[in-house]
Design a protein around this motif. Sequence first.
Motif, PDB file in Angstrom:
ATOM      1  N   TYR A  52       0.542  -1.257  -0.074  1.00 58.89           N
ATOM      2  CA  TYR A  52      -0.426   0.102  -0.003  1.00 58.89           C
ATOM      3  C   TYR A  52       0.933   0.968   0.493  1.00 58.89           C
ATOM      4  O   TYR A  52       1.487   1.348   0.594  1.00 58.89           O
ATOM      5  N   PRO A  53       0.403   2.253  -1.047  1.00 60.74           N
ATOM      6  CA  PRO A  53       1.721   3.399  -1.211  1.00 60.74           C
ATOM      7  C   PRO A  53       1.525   3.966   0.134  1.00 60.74           C
ATOM      8  O   PRO A  53      -0.141   4.571   0.674  1.00 60.74           O
ATOM      9  N   GLY A  54       2.704   4.425   0.868  1.00 61.10           N
ATOM     10  CA  GLY A  54       2.401   5.480   1.990  1.00 61.10           C
ATOM     11  C   GLY A  54       2.323   4.875   3.300  1.00 61.10           C
ATOM     12  O   GLY A  54       1.898   5.743   3.674  1.00 61.10           O
ATOM     13  N   GLY A  55       2.095   3.799   3.290  1.00 60.27           N
ATOM     14  CA  GLY A  55       2.080   3.112   4.218  1.00 60.27           C
ATOM     15  C   GLY A  55       2.428   3.221   5.206  1.00 60.27           C
ATOM     16  O   GLY A  55       2.902   2.925   6.737  1.00 60.27           O
ATOM     17  N   GLY A  56       3.993   3.331   4.882  1.00 60.17           N
ATOM     18  CA  GLY A  56       5.386   3.293   5.916  1.00 60.17           C
ATOM     19  C   GLY A  56       5.476   2.354   6.099  1.00 60.17           C
ATOM     20  O   GLY A  56       6.334   2.199   7.391  1.00 60.17           O
ATOM     21  N   LEU A  57       5.474   1.155   5.157  1.00 55.59           N
ATOM     22  CA  LEU A  57       5.762   0.296   6.567  1.00 55.59           C
ATOM     23  C   LEU A  57       7.055  -0.564   4.859  1.00 55.59           C
ATOM     24  O   LEU A  57       7.213  -0.109   3.962  1.00 55.59           O
ATOM     25  N   SER A  58       7.929  -0.722   5.503  1.00 55.42           N
ATOM     26  CA  SER A  58       8.930  -1.562   5.029  1.00 55.42           C
ATOM     27  C   SER A  58       9.247  -3.174   4.399  1.00 55.42           C
ATOM     28  O   SER A  58       9.286  -3.740   5.676  1.00 55.42           O
ATOM     29  N   PRO A  59       8.860  -3.532   3.234  1.00 54.97           N
ATOM     30  CA  PRO A  59       8.896  -4.725   2.854  1.00 54.97           C
ATOM     31  C   PRO A  59      10.624  -5.332   3.528  1.00 54.97           C
ATOM     32  O   PRO A  59      10.133  -6.279   3.063  1.00 54.97           O
ATOM     33  N   ALA A  60      11.595  -4.313   2.815  1.00 54.77           N
ATOM     34  CA  ALA A  60      13.181  -4.810   3.098  1.00 54.77           C
ATOM     35  C   ALA A  60      12.773  -5.838   4.676  1.00 54.77           C
ATOM     36  O   ALA A  60      13.161  -6.520   5.119  1.00 54.77           O
ATOM     37  N   ALA A  61      12.299  -4.570   5.549  1.00 56.05           N
ATOM     38  CA  ALA A  61      12.661  -4.384   6.699  1.00 56.05           C
ATOM     39  C   ALA A  61      11.745  -5.978   7.457  1.00 56.05           C
ATOM     40  O   ALA A  61      12.490  -6.658   8.094  1.00 56.05           O
TER      41      ALA A  61
END
Length: 214
Positions: A52-61
């Motif tokens: 989700y754009p702008g959700g503030g979540l990092s897929p890398a993390a």
Amino acid sequence: MDAPVKDRTLVALLLVLTGVTGLIDAVSYLRLGHVFVANMTGNVVFLGLSLYPGGGLSPAASAVAIGAFLAGALLGGRLATMFGGRPRRWLALAFTTQAVIIAVTAIFFAALPALVATVPLAVAFGLQNATVRRLAARDLTTTVLTQTLTGLAADSVLAGGSGQNPYRRLWSVVAMLAGAATGALLLQVTVTGVLVLAAALVALTAAGFAFARP
């Protein structure tokens, strides 16, 4: 596997580890970019929500945490296989290793990028999960409360169950909540202090398994 300590001692030690989970997940979620190092269900969900754009979540993390957790679980499985015939030594070694990993992370935390700091902490909790899983202590997984809360309600008198001995489940919830709350409060002062406290508690658990009466 049977624990080499009395049942009450086992419960107390696993509750300490549950509190440590709350402490460290407070650090990882609040200071390492909204990622968990112990609760992998949350990371799998975060991995999906990161689309989700702008959700503030990092897929890398999330991906790094899951990978490191699996590595820690692999280590925990190997230790259980190698030392399972000597449960006291196995548990002491596993939790001493976890304590050392957290302590070393505490020493270098200020100099580590968030993504790098995630790795050893996730390894530590993969190790913890694999070790506790071999103990098969009912209602005391130390990291996940979904089944604990389900059992608390589904087995209650209101649900037609026996309602017997809900105390383990209740204390497990309290321990996790207390750990997370303590972590959130202490993080306003020191991150390193929270990690050192967590390492000390895990070391105490290792000593408990090493020296407590059978």
